[in-house]
Every structure is written in structure tokens, then in C-alpha cells.
Scaffold this motif. Structure first.
Motif, PDB file in Angstrom:
ATOM      1  N   ARG A  29      -2.038 -40.677 -21.615  1.00 54.88           N
ATOM      2  CA  ARG A  29      -0.648 -40.186 -21.684  1.00 54.88           C
ATOM      3  C   ARG A  29       0.263 -41.278 -21.145  1.00 54.88           C
ATOM      4  NH1 ARG A  29       1.265 -36.340 -18.581  1.00 54.88           N
ATOM      5  NH2 ARG A  29       2.958 -35.855 -20.003  1.00 54.88           N
ATOM      6  N   HIS A  95       2.113 -32.666 -17.769  1.00 57.73           N
ATOM      7  CA  HIS A  95       1.597 -32.403 -19.110  1.00 57.73           C
ATOM      8  C   HIS A  95       1.786 -30.958 -19.531  1.00 57.73           C
ATOM      9  CE1 HIS A  95      -1.392 -31.340 -16.166  1.00 57.73           C
ATOM     10  NE2 HIS A  95      -2.156 -30.728 -17.052  1.00 57.73           N
ATOM     11  N   HIS A 225      -5.208 -37.366 -23.327  1.00 57.99           N
ATOM     12  CA  HIS A 225      -5.190 -36.307 -24.340  1.00 57.99           C
ATOM     13  C   HIS A 225      -6.005 -36.750 -25.540  1.00 57.99           C
ATOM     14  CE1 HIS A 225      -2.371 -38.323 -27.148  1.00 57.99           C
ATOM     15  NE2 HIS A 225      -1.732 -38.723 -26.069  1.00 57.99           N
ATOM     16  N   SER A 231       0.425 -33.509 -25.777  1.00 58.93           N
ATOM     17  CA  SER A 231       0.112 -32.215 -25.186  1.00 58.93           C
ATOM     18  C   SER A 231      -0.009 -31.118 -26.237  1.00 58.93           C
ATOM     19  CB  SER A 231       1.183 -31.837 -24.160  1.00 58.93           C
ATOM     20  OG  SER A 231       2.450 -31.786 -24.772  1.00 58.93           O
TER      21      SER A 231
END
Length: 569
Positions: A29, A95, A225, A231
Motif C-alpha cells: 500500500r 486501510h 493488498h 482496499s
């Protein structure tokens, strides 16, 4: 940058007719690494695992899973301002949009606090070192973007990272692909430590006493992720073979941390290999036809170059001596980067999550409504107009920021002659966009800048010893007599009934009074000119004189850039 990373495929037997087995690829991320690093020396631990394990035990001794600013200030021995800054910064890079800290009202942030597991990960990555800026391939082309010599070019602080960025060799941001590979390598190196901070001890298991629950595993979503939608992509637990088939009505069985570690290491290695292969293909001159996410330092400086990545990033690069407009209907993304724009006006009139302005000079940049964070870095003589939850200003010189911000502006690095002022514009969809991203127009902390250190410990630069705690130069408030409204042309058709018709942020009294006085003076001058008993030749002389003074003012104030919009039309 690499084109969108898709799951690769492989088979155990190349001669087999069985379908290939998909390999999951992982992405870091970007938000925590781009907007979540704070140059506070007390957050840089010599032994982060030991320090954070002790911190975790201390803060969890009350059986509370959330940590407020008072408890955090006490545990880290930092000021209440810095503790609140940590919570505000963490909330902007979390997140999970459903976390109570993300949706908390400003007055409730201290009492709601942060999830202890997210807080520990946030504090751990403060040890992250960014990539060094890299040289541009075409120095002659870069010179076209930077035609004038900065007043600071010959007199730069020996402590300043600007020497590398603003010198004659003109360096630029690393490409997104380089940064992704760098972040993956960081996660690969630190994965065991990160998992240990999320794991729990189980008695009687000997060496295998660390286990990870499904809840702890999900908090890895702060850093990684799967899939290209961040997300909104595949939930971590659904991608993990040891949690994927868990009964939603039954608590999932904890998994050995070592098992999770080995599984993630394989995926990170495969992801690094994939990024490397894509980079090699690009460098050999054979990029994929679907490549949307360009290397940012390769943009032409003579004209705007925009691109949108598969993972919600839109880049505006190299706008020179022109205007550039993007509206909500143009952007199918959640973040924007404005890079290396010179002597221009850039409008991004849309609801955004994140925004970055990097390496711009002699420009005016207007951002719509940014719900998470804005970072302005390595800019000179730029006017920035923005409505946002928060803004971080890094290594900038002679810039003016017209702000509508819900949190204190953060000023970091080697800055000189910065000024801040209240927000000074509007467009018809502004309030709609602010509501969409959660900006409160009744709260504007533009005049409360928080200055941190001159040296950023996250830069991969060697700095002189003994200067780490030196405080950066803060920003002065713009003289109300110099405050003017900025007019945005109306490009919107079919405006809604409840469109924005005024600046939604209330002006402080001195600026409001100055605004009213200027409007009154303008009206009086117009009245005098209309009633002046002048002959035709005298009227022409007066008109010519006014045009000359107006032209001089346009250039001196920088408002000449607004005429680019008319020329572009």
C-alpha cells in the motif's frame, strides 16, 4: 511504471495438460509510505521490535485495544501535539474506512484513539528509508522546464536535500515501479518483525509459540493488498489458504506465524520478480500495449502528459506555459500527482483521496476537495489553493498556500519564505465534493502550522551529525492587504440547483475586511472613471496607462497565469 500487475501462472509439469495454477501477487500500500512518515526523532527506534513489543505490552496492559493521544504521549514520552499528529496522520492512511478513527470528529479523535495493532505497524515503518531521487535521462529537456535560475540555486543549505533535487543536475521522483520494488524489498526484509508484532504467544508450544489470528492477519492490510484495486480488492483473509475457507459463524483457528511468514515470503519474491520483468521489458523498449502507468520522470516537459494507472493514480506532468484542467467527470481515480509543472495554471476540480505536488515552479495549482492528505514537495514560487483534511509541505521555497484544512498544516524539511493564507476561491461543485470526501468547512486551521525537523530521517541521504533535531522554518501568515480572491472560470454545464456560489470557508475578520475594502475601492474607482469629464484623446491616454499598470500587476503578482485559461479556450 509497470503496467497493471496481474496474477501470473505456472505449472508444476510443463508437459502436463492440466490448467495452470495461479500465483497470487502482492502489492505494497503506497499511502503509508507516501503520506504516513513523520520526521520525529523519537519515532525512530534503534531496535524497533524490542521497543514496540514493550510499547504494545504497556499500552495493552489496560486490556484496551485502542490508544488515545494522552496514553500515547505518555508511553513514547512525546508532546501532546506530536501524539495528536500521530493519530491524525494514521487516520489519513488507514486501510479500513470503517475504523472509528477515520470517521471521528476532530474533537473526538483523542478519546477514540487508534487500534493498537495499526498503531504499532505505523510506528514500525517510521524506520523506512525512501529511494533517492534519480537523474533525468534528458538534461537538455529538463532545462526547458527550469529556464530561470532560482535565488537559492547558488546558496543552498549544506543540510538540505534540495541540493540533490534543485541543483543543475535536476533530479526527479523515482518511478512508481522503482518505488514499488523498493517497498516490496523493505517488506521482505522486515516481514518477520512485522508478523511478530501482530502475533500472540501460545503457552506450551516451545519454539512455535507465536500464532496469528485472522483479526491480526487482516491488520496486514495496513501495509499490503492483493489485486489492483487496493482496499477494494481481495480481502487478505480470503486470499490466504489457511483462512480462506473459514466458517464465518465460527472463530477461525489461529495459524503459526512461521507458516504465514513462509507463505508471504514466496508471494513477495514472486511479486518482486514480476516487477523486475516488467521493468526489464520497458527498458528494452517493448512496453505492454496496456501500459497505463508511465515512469513519471520520462514525461515531456514541453506539454502536459497525463496517465492513469490501474490502481487509481492519475499523473499530470510537465505542463509548461499553459493551463490544464481536470474535472470530476475526467477522473475515474482517487488520487492525483502533479509533477514538474512550470509557469502554468493547473486545475484539478474533483473529489480526491490523496494528492501530491512535486517539483513545480512559478505555477498556480488548484486542488478540489482532498479527503485524506496532500503532500507538496520541492516546489518554488508556487501558489497552491486546496481544500483538504490535511497538508504536508516539504522542502519548498517562496510559496504561498491558500488553505481550507481541518488539521494543522505540517511543515517539514528545508523551507524558506513560506506564507499561508485562508482559502480564496470556489467552483460550483466544491461543496458537493467536500461533502463527498468529508471536509468540514466550519473548521479551518490554516493559520496553525506545525513545523518539524529540517532533516527527514526517511531520506536515504547522509546528514551532518548533531542537526537531526533542528526545527524547520515555519510559515508566516499572508498580509491581509495582499489577499485576493482567485477566480476559477466556470467550465461546468448544467449546474445543480444547490451549487456553490461563494467561498465555503469563512474568512477571518482581517481578510474579510481587506476583501470588502478592495471591492469598495474598485467600485469607487469605476464610478470616478465613468463620471470623469475627459476628452476622447485623454480617455484613450488614461485607458492605455491603466492597461500598462494592469499588465505590470499581472506579471508582478503571478496572475498572468490565469490568462492561460482564456488562451487555451
Amino acid at each position: 511504471m509497470t503496467d497493471p500487475i496481474e496474477p501470473s501462472t505456472s505449472t508444476s509439469d510443463p508437459n502436463s495438460n492440466s490448467p495452470p495454477i495461479p500465483t497470487i501477487l502482492l502489492h505494497p500500500r503506497r499511502e503509508p509510505f507516501e503520506h504516513g512518515l513523520l520526521p520525529i526523532q523519537k519515532l525512530i527506534f534503534t531496535d524497533p521490535v524490542q521497543a514496540l513489543t514493550q510499547l504494545k505490552e504497556k499500552l495493552s496492559s489496560s486490556f484496551a485495544l485502542r490508544v488515545g493521544s494522552a496514553a500515547l504521549a505518555d508511553a513514547l514520552q512525546i508532546s501532546s501535539d506530536h501524539a495528536r499528529l500521530i493519530l491524525d496522520t494514521l487516520s489519513s492512511v488507514l486501510h479500513s474506512e470503517s475504523d472509528p478513527l477515520v470517521t471521528a470528529r476532530p474533537e473526538d479523535v483523542d478519546s477514540i484513539g487508534a487500534d493498537l495493532r495499526d498503531l504499532v505497524l505505523f510506528l514500525y515503518i517510521q524506520s523506512y528509508k525512501r529511494l533517492l531521487p534519480r537523474s533525468h535521462k534528458d538534461s537538455a529537456a529538463v532545462a526547458d522546464v527550469w529556464p530561470s535560475t532560482s535565488a537559492f540555486d547558488g546558496y543552498l543549505s549544506a543540510l538540505s536535500p534540495l541540493q540533490l533535487v534543485r541543483s543543475n543536475t535536476r533530479r526527479f521522483m523515482p518511478s512508481q515501479a522503482d518505488e514499488e520494488a523498493h517497498q516490496l524489498s523493505y517488506l521482505q526484509k522486515h516481514l518477520a518483525n512485522i508478523l511478530s508484532l501482530l502475533s500472540e504467544h501460545v503457552e506450551g508450544e516451545g519454539k512455535e509459540s507465536m500464532v496469528l489470528t485472522i483479526e491480526g492477519f487482516e491488520h496486514l492490510g495496513f501495509l499490503i493488498h492483493f489485486g489492483d484495486k487496493g482496499s477494494e480488492g481481495v480481502p487478505l483473509s480470503q486470499a490466504a489458504p489457511f483462512f480462506a475457507n473459514s466458517d464465518p459463524d465460527m472463530p477461525a483457528v489461529p495459524v503459526l506465524a512461521s507458516q504465514v511468514h513462509d507463505w508471504l515470503l514466496e508471494i513477495i519474491a514472486a511479486s518482486l520478480e514480476h516487477v523486475s520483468e516488467k521493468n526489464s521489458a520497458k527498458e528494452s523498449g517493448s512496453p505492454s500495449s496496456s501500459d497505463q502507468d508511465i515512469a513519471m520522470s520520462d514525461a515531456s516537459p514541453s506539454s502536459a502528459k497525463a496517465s492513469q494507472s490501474a490502481r487509481s493514480s492519475f499523473f499530470i506532468e510537465g505542463v509548461s506555459k499553459s493551463s490544464y484542467v481536470k474535472q470530476a467527470s475526467d477522473l475515474k481515480n482517487s488520487s492525483v500527482k502533479v509533477i514538474n509543472c512550470h509557469d502554468s495554471v493547473v486545475y484539478v476540480l474533483a473529489p480526491l483521496r490523496y494528492a501530491t505536488i512535486y517539483g513545480c515552479s512559478d505555477a498556480t495549482i488548484v486542488l478540489g476537495a482532498v479527503g485524506k492528505a496532500v503532500r507538496v514537495e520541492h516546489c518554488e514560487r508556487v501558489h497552491v489553493i486546496l481544500a483538504s483534511k490535511r497538508v504536508c509541505i516539504v522542502n519548498c521555497r517562496e510559496c504561498i498556500f491558500f488553505l481550507g484544512v481541518n488539521q494543522r498544516p505540517l511543515i517539514v524539511g528545508d523551507n524558506h519564505k513560506l506564507q499561508v493564507a485562508p482559502y480564496n476561491t470556489f467552483y460550483s461543485q466544491l461543496e458537493e465534493h467536500m461533502t463527498e470526501v468529508g471536509i468540514d468547512a466550519t473548521i479551518n486551521r490554516w493559520h496553525e502550522p506545525l513545523a518539524l525537523g529540517v532533516i527527514d530521517p526517511h531520506d536515504s541521504l547522509s546528514h551532518p551529525a548533531g542537526v537531526a533535531d533542528a526545527q524547520t522554518e515555519s510559515a508566516a501568515c499572508l498580509d491581509p492587504d495582499q489577499f485576493t480572491n482567485f477566480l476559477i472560470p466556470n467550465w461546468f454545464e448544467g449546474e445543480p440547483t444547490k451549487s456553490t456560489r461563494n467561498n465555503p470557508f469563512p474568512l477571518p475578520d482581517p481578510y474579510f475586511t481587506s476583501q470588502q475594502r478592495n471591492q469598495k475601492n474598485l467600485g469607487e474607482i469605476q464610478q470616478i472613471l465613468r463620471e470623469a469629464p475627459l476628452e476622447e484623446n485623454r480617455k484613450r491616454e488614461l485607458s492605455c496607462a491603466l492597461h500598462v499598470y494592469f499588465k505590470d500587476w499581472l506579471y508582478a503578482s503571478g496572475n498572468i497565469r490565469q490568462l492561460y485559461c482564456l488562451l487555451g479556450d
